[in-house]
Write a protein that holds these residues in place. Structure first.
Motif: not given
Length: 272
Positions: A122, A114-115, A111, A73, A69-70, A118-119, A65-66
């Motif tokens: 989690d 990815w979101e 994106p 970035n 999210q990264g 990642a969710a 997940s991290f």
């Protein structure tokens, strides 16, 4: 081009059910749905791994997940795959390469994938931490949303991104929930072997069948509302038809659809 070929190859190895409708999608949409499916499958492989204990599963899922999210970035997809490849206990290829799958979709929709991934990671980490404890129908709703209902929402966003198709989003959740409920019934004995019980307290197969039927009725409404011969409808018809057929044979006491039955359903839908 090579990454797309690799993705379709891994997809074929992990799920012929989804390989066929994904491989029939038009360019751009095909890469997007394949990216989403493989990212989710990478997460599922951790959840279902017999060899990993729950704290380790939660740790790996949060790392994924991290990492997702990264991306873009200060953290690259290749770094995520590299970190997973160094895990002390070997992970499946589809999981290790999740960073690559994340980069498969066009940049205008990636994106969102990815979101969503990642969710999901989690949420699955949280379920691992509580040992997938499901006591009530509300708990079951939360779990089936976490693992599949939210995927229905992502698919709706992919259809809208590709050609502007608008869908009933509550029906989209039912689409995912219905498919997952059938999976729960089909995998019942395997789940119990790994000491996971997705049936709420006091529920037997009859109650879970009713739950699955109720959500599959939403899935039917969702699919029937899509334009005929559209990529979205062509994609959704196959897993939905297989879910209905699987539920029917489970109700008759069989463990699953035969391979010939699966291929017959797929051939009927793809040659219309």
């Amino acid at each position: 081009m090579q990454l797309c070929k690799d993705a379709l190859g891994i997809l074929k190895e992990t799920s012929r059910t989804f390989y066929i409708p994904i491989s029939c999608l038009p360019g751009g949409l095909q890469e997007s749905v394949a990216s989403a499916y493989l990212c989710m499958r990478a997460i599922d492989e951790i959840e279902d791994d017999f060899e990993l204990d729950n704290p380790t599963k939660a740790s790996l899922l949060r790392k994924i997940s991290f990492g997702l999210q990264g991306i873009g970035n200060g953290f690259s997809a290749s770094e995520l795959s590299l970190a997973l490849s160094k895990h002390e206990q070997p992970l499946p290829e589809v999981t290790i390469r999740i960073g690559e799958w994340a980069m498969l979709a066009p940049e205008t929709i990636a994106p969102r994938i990815w979101e969503a991934s990642a969710a999901m990671a989690d949420r699955m980490a949280a379920w691992a931490e509580c040992g997938w404890e499901i006591n009530t129908e509300m708990d079951l709703d939360a779990y089936t949303y976490s693992v599949a209902g939210s995927v229905g929402l992502l698919l709706s966003d992919l259809w809208a991104w590709y050609d502007g198709t608008q869908t009933n989003r509550s029906y989209a959740v039912g689409f995912g929930r219905g498919l997952q409920a059938v999976n729960i019934l089909r995998n019942r004995s395997e789940d119990l072997t790994r000491q996971v019980d997705f049936f709420p307290n006091g529920w037997g197969e009859e109650e879970l069948h009713k739950y699955a039927r109720r959500n599959l009725s939403l899935a039917d409404a969702y699919t029937n509302a899509l334009l005929k011969n559209s990529p979205a409808r062509n994609f959704c018809q196959i897993p939905l038809a297989l879910a209905h057929a699987t539920l029917d044979v489970l109700a008759l006491g069989q463990s699953k659809l035969t391979r010939s039955a699966v291929m017959g359903i797929v051939e009927e839908l793809t040659t219309k």
